[in-house]
Design a protein around this motif. Sequence first.
Motif, short mmCIF file in Angstrom:
data_model
loop_
_atom_site.label_atom_id
_atom_site.label_comp_id
_atom_site.label_asym_id
_atom_site.label_seq_id
_atom_site.Cartn_x
_atom_site.Cartn_y
_atom_site.Cartn_z
N VAL A 11 -41.73 16.05 80.12
CA VAL A 11 -41.50 15.13 79.00
C VAL A 11 -42.64 14.12 79.00
N THR A 12 -43.59 14.29 78.09
CA THR A 12 -44.76 13.42 78.02
C THR A 12 -44.69 12.55 76.78
N GLY A 13 -44.87 11.28 76.96
CA GLY A 13 -44.82 10.36 75.84
C GLY A 13 -43.40 9.88 75.56
N PRO A 14 -43.25 8.97 74.58
CA PRO A 14 -41.94 8.39 74.26
C PRO A 14 -41.09 9.33 73.39
N VAL A 15 -40.82 10.53 73.91
CA VAL A 15 -40.15 11.55 73.11
C VAL A 15 -38.72 11.13 72.77
N ARG A 16 -37.99 10.62 73.77
CA ARG A 16 -36.60 10.24 73.52
C ARG A 16 -36.50 9.10 72.50
N THR A 17 -37.40 8.14 72.61
CA THR A 17 -37.38 7.02 71.66
C THR A 17 -37.68 7.52 70.25
N ARG A 18 -38.68 8.39 70.13
CA ARG A 18 -39.02 8.89 68.79
C ARG A 18 -37.88 9.72 68.21
N LEU A 19 -37.23 10.53 69.05
CA LEU A 19 -36.11 11.34 68.57
C LEU A 19 -34.97 10.44 68.12
N ARG A 20 -34.70 9.38 68.89
CA ARG A 20 -33.61 8.48 68.53
C ARG A 20 -33.91 7.76 67.20
N LEU A 21 -35.14 7.30 67.02
CA LEU A 21 -35.50 6.62 65.78
C LEU A 21 -35.47 7.58 64.60
N TRP A 22 -35.95 8.78 64.82
CA TRP A 22 -35.93 9.80 63.76
C TRP A 22 -34.49 10.08 63.33
N SER A 23 -33.59 10.22 64.31
CA SER A 23 -32.18 10.50 64.00
C SER A 23 -31.55 9.33 63.27
N ALA A 24 -31.81 8.10 63.71
CA ALA A 24 -31.22 6.93 63.07
C ALA A 24 -31.69 6.79 61.63
N SER A 25 -32.96 7.08 61.39
CA SER A 25 -33.48 6.95 60.02
C SER A 25 -32.86 7.98 59.09
N ARG A 26 -32.60 9.18 59.63
CA ARG A 26 -32.00 10.23 58.80
C ARG A 26 -30.53 9.92 58.48
N ARG A 27 -29.84 9.25 59.42
CA ARG A 27 -28.41 9.00 59.23
C ARG A 27 -28.14 7.69 58.51
#
Length: 518
Positions: A323-339
Amino acid sequence: MAAVRREIERKYESGTGRLPDLTGVGPVAAVADRGTAALDAVHYDTADARLAAAGLTLRRRTGGTDAGWHLKIPAAPGVRDEIRAPLSDEVPPALAALLRSRVRGAALRPVLRLRSTRAVRHLLDARGTLLAELSVDTVRADRLTGTAAAADDRGGHDDRSATARWTEIEVELAEDGDPALLDLLDDRLRAAGVRRAAAPSEAARALAETAPPGHRPLPGPPAPPVTAGDHVLVRLRAQRDAVVALDPAVRRDLPDSVHRMRVAIRRLRSALRGHGRVLDRAATAPLAAELKWLAGELGLDRDHEVLAERLTAALDALPETLVTGPVRTRLRLWSASRRAGARSRVLAVLDGGRYLALLDALDALTARPPLRPAAGGDPAEVLGRALGEEHARLTAALDRALALPPGPARDLALHEARKQAKRTRYAAETAAGALGAAAGPPGAAAKALQTLLGDHQDGVLARRALRELAGQAQAARESSFTYGLLYGREEHRAAVLEAELPRLRARLRPFGTGRRPG
């Protein structure tokens, strides 16, 4: 904000209200007298008793420790969710919204007044922990006519309303209590001559015992289906009822409620589209289109939630070194923006006139169905033929997909086959009452395909999302290695699933049409 509590209780009838000694029943070490309370509750319903018919209770109660508005919604046999709101003169908007799928444009008005003297006992364990509350209620019920309701608002009573009196016993499990205790208490009470209440609630008993002469009781169970049309209508009514019943759960954002409502909507639409010999498609096509719209509106949030859960689980399965980079943070922000805004959109749809008009149209269709001549035919023949046609369409759709090379065109064709697998499965469910065991194999084969192809389609969407996330990461000068790794795993998973398809295709054995199976 309305408060919610889960009620797990049993009610009993007793002419005297006498109780056996319950000390020593299971973990009950002591029975503590908690005194008496005077309760005064006015129950509300529509003029045609829609809430009572659905097993719902809406009341405004004073006295005791829980004065306020109470809405009780069945959750399981013997289990209800009680949703409370503070005392007010009008039905609280939060409770009215939960009843909208039932009430729609009808007015809620006072129909009963129940005044009770309640003697309360607490059943305690050896440490003094509350296990259950037992109450003995001496009840007076008054049916409220128009003039009685007005008198009740003034604090008076109209003598012309019918009255009933009885004594009942209620045992309610404490929060987080063991339901097995209710069985033990039930044995002791019944051994002492106390019998289980025939009515499911005080309100149901009051309505029955105060009914005027010639009053039509609440509808009983429908007659068993005989014709092909009967079987299709049983299916339509059951799924219509499921949509209406799930509406409050969706509004409360309960787990899996949106998914379950969408399944009921799809089953409705499948029954309308797949039985053109039974129902006139000219009348059902507009309804099928509206059901497609509703399922789509409800699915926006649900589909993204499933996708986010898949990506999160895949990320969690990776070693941290990958896991390289802020993957979890980006996934969480992406999910929040979609919902964002999805929840308010669902509520707006359920409160909108288009949805309520659709429910009215479904009621009208099931009450006065546009039947065609085949509706009066033999159900095994008519429904077997409909199932056979859906089964043949599924076989053809899957064969078309398998003939294509791996890639976007095959992915799209497999998605279409998945939708046809759903229609075939639902047709088998509709036909099961008429065909018996003969509907089992095609239904099971369709379900297996639907499950595998659903996983495959989720993977298609996951790869699309991972490409989007990788592009965002690269634009922000972050590593996209992890997204590529997850993408490759999704590709491998898709290949494994597609390798299983020939085996499932072999389960799609020819299913006869136009004849009674046998």
